[in-house]
Each structure stands twice: as C-alpha cells, then as structure tokens.
Design an enzyme around this catalytic site. Structure first.
Site, short mmCIF file in Angstrom:
data_model
loop_
_atom_site.label_atom_id
_atom_site.label_comp_id
_atom_site.label_asym_id
_atom_site.label_seq_id
_atom_site.Cartn_x
_atom_site.Cartn_y
_atom_site.Cartn_z
N GLU A 97 -17.01 19.70 27.68
CA GLU A 97 -17.61 20.87 28.31
C GLU A 97 -18.02 21.90 27.26
O GLU A 97 -17.26 22.21 26.34
CB GLU A 97 -16.56 21.48 29.25
CG GLU A 97 -16.95 22.78 29.89
CD GLU A 97 -15.80 23.35 30.70
OE1 GLU A 97 -16.03 24.35 31.41
OE2 GLU A 97 -14.68 22.80 30.65
N ASP A 146 -3.16 23.38 14.05
CA ASP A 146 -4.08 24.15 13.21
C ASP A 146 -4.57 25.38 13.97
O ASP A 146 -5.71 25.79 13.85
CB ASP A 146 -5.26 23.27 12.79
CG ASP A 146 -6.06 23.86 11.63
OD1 ASP A 146 -5.46 24.61 10.82
OD2 ASP A 146 -7.27 23.59 11.53
N THR A 163 -20.55 23.27 12.18
CA THR A 163 -20.26 22.23 11.21
C THR A 163 -18.87 22.48 10.64
O THR A 163 -18.45 23.62 10.47
CB THR A 163 -21.29 22.21 10.07
OG1 THR A 163 -21.00 21.12 9.19
CG2 THR A 163 -21.30 23.49 9.27
N ASP A 196 -10.60 22.48 19.26
CA ASP A 196 -10.30 21.82 17.98
C ASP A 196 -8.86 21.29 17.94
O ASP A 196 -7.99 21.81 17.26
CB ASP A 196 -10.53 22.77 16.81
CG ASP A 196 -12.00 23.08 16.61
OD1 ASP A 196 -12.83 22.31 17.11
OD2 ASP A 196 -12.32 24.11 15.97
#
Length: 305
Positions: A190, A237, A82, A254
């Site tokens: 994936e 990031d 999360t 990400d």
C-alpha cells in the site's frame, strides 16, 4: 490498514513531486522499465499487465482497494525512495476505463552485486535455512549467498507486514502498509500518502506538531512497540526516518531486518536500540520520557525478563 477516501485518476508524468531519499545526493530518475519481464501482448495503456497472478498475496480479508482482476494494468510513476538495500517506486494499478485504482509502493531489492551487507550479520542471527550449503553460502557472502540473503530480506518484510497488519486490524494499536504481493525480491505494498497527487506522507522526522499531537504520537509509538514486543519481535532499525505520519496515524515502514528477539541472542539489545532511537527525537521536542522504564516493560512483554 484503512479505507482510502479517493480513487480518482492520478496523472503524474511531467509533474514535480516530493521525494524522501536515504541518499540526499541521489539524482531522481524518471520512469523506469518494469522490474519483471513484460508480457509480449502489452496492454493498450500503462506499462504492463498486473503481476497479481502468480505472486504471493497478502492476508485476507483484503482491503476493498486491492485490485485482483486479471485485466488490471500497472503504470510506473517514478521513484519514491532510494536506499542501501532497495529502491521504492510508485505504481498505479487500475482497471482501464473505470475508477478502480490502487496506488502501490513497489520495493525492489537489489541483487547481490549491488547491495550493501555490512549490517546483515547481527540481524540474520537466529534466522535459519534448511540446507547447510545455503547457510554456508550466506555466512561466507558468496554470490549465491548474497542472493539468498536478498530473498530473505524481501520475504521477511512481506511476512512481517502481513502479521502486523492483521494485529493492527484486530487491536488498532499498530499501523503498517498492507502488503499486496511478493514476487521474488519485489514487494508491492500500500502506498502511504495522497493517492490523487502521488505525494508520500511525511516521515516522523519531518512533521511539526503541537504538544498534544506530540504526546499522542508518542502514545501510538509505545503502543506499537508493545505490540511488537508481545509478538516477540523488534523492528531492528526503528527511527523517525522509517515511520510515517498519515491522517494523524503513526505508520511503521521498512521492516526487512525484523528481529526474532527470542531466537536472536541480541534480541534485547535491538528492543533497547529501537526505543532509544525514537525516544531521543521525542525528547528533543520537549516530551518527558523514561526510556529505561519502557525498555524494561518491553523486555518483560517479550518474555526476556
């Protein structure tokens, strides 16, 4: 990204698995309802028919494990992670009665009422939409504008993964999950980890390596950063928490905030920040690094010098 060694049956319900969440206080939930509306003619097993039909698809040639058959069934296996902008779930896509199985990470971006937008402005500089009304809505953070931004995050990550996966296949210098499909703000890619147990590969921040392995991982990191710079983008990031280590390979994940370093006036700053974020982790484990020299080289490769 690579061929998987095993496509055997995975049984996850009722078992304990390792998770790695952004929020350490988050209480893990079990099976959830599918994010998309279910077909009233449900399959005899699993949670829904595959959503492959009607989605945007990843680049070709596709890996052999990607299930494109209309008879494939998706089964939700629980939450993997999360975060502030999205939650990631483990989904098994399989042809019933066969060993044709793929394990997918389904990243579902939150809607405008629940997502956090405190970091959006810097990343969105340089991104444009065609209609001035939409641009104003995004700038003013109206409800409609937030939905537009949410869509931009998912589309940007899908596009970045596809582009970097293709570069990785040609060069072997960067490794990312293969982006299987995109529907709305749900990105399915994936699953990086053990397909038999459903255990995700560790983040770089979690691994314990000897000096030779550490040096090899840093080489992979600088190769990947160089690939991004030559493509004139920055991760935006990058950190030891959004890179994974699987079968000895460093895998970048990400990427919704990927930055066009030419269009964004702060592009050079994002490259430098990415380098400093990861260099600090390697240096703390004993590796000697000249991050200023690396930043200078990446700026040159990106056309900023």
């Amino acid at each position: 990204m690579r061929e998987h060694d095993s496509y055997g049956s995975t049984t996850m319900r009722g078992k304990r698995r390792k998770f790695d969440d952004d929020d350490p206080t988050f209480v893990k939930r079990g099976r959830i309802e599918p994010a998309l509306q279910e077909d009233p003619d449900l399959p005899e097993e699993g949670d829904r028919w595959s959503t492959w039909d009607g989605a945007l698809h990843g680049p070709e040639p596709r890996p052999d494990w990607v299930r494109t058959e209309y008879g494939a069934v998706d089964t939700e296996l629980g939450m993997l992670k999360t975060g502030k902008e999205a939650d990631v779930f483990l989904v098994r896509r399989a042809i019933p009665g066969t060993d044709k199985i793929s394990m997918l990470a389904a990243k579902r971006y939150r809607d405008g009422d629940h997502r956090m937008f405190h970091r959006d402005a810097g990343y969105l500089e340089g991104r444009r939409v065609r209609r001035s009304r939409e641009m104003r809505a995004m700038t003013n953070r109206t409800s409609f504008g937030k939905e537009m931004i949410s869509g931009q995050w998912s589309a940007a990550e899908f596009g970045a993964l596809g582009r970097l996966w293709e570069i990785g296949q040609e060069s072997g210098l960067v490794c990312v999950p293969y982006p299987v499909q995109l529907i709305g703000t749900e990105l399915m890619m994936e699953f990086i980890g053990d397909w038999e147990t459903g255990e995700a590969a560790p983040r770089l921040a979690q691994v314990r390596v000897d000096p030779d392995q550490l040096a090899d991982l840093w080489r992979q990191m600088t190769d990947a950063l160089s690939v991004l710079a030559r493509a004139q983008v920055a991760h935006g990031d990058l950190s030891p928490y959004n890179t994974m280590v699987h079968a000895g390979r460093l895998v970048m994940i990400d990427l919704p905030q990927i930055v066009d370093v030419i269009a964004n006036p702060r592009g050079g700053e994002f490259i430098a920040r990415d380098v400093r974020n990861v260099a600090g982790w390697f240096r703390s484990r004993g590796l000697t690094i000249d991050e200023d020299e690396l930043i200078e080289r990446l700026h040159f490769e990106a056309g900023l010098r």
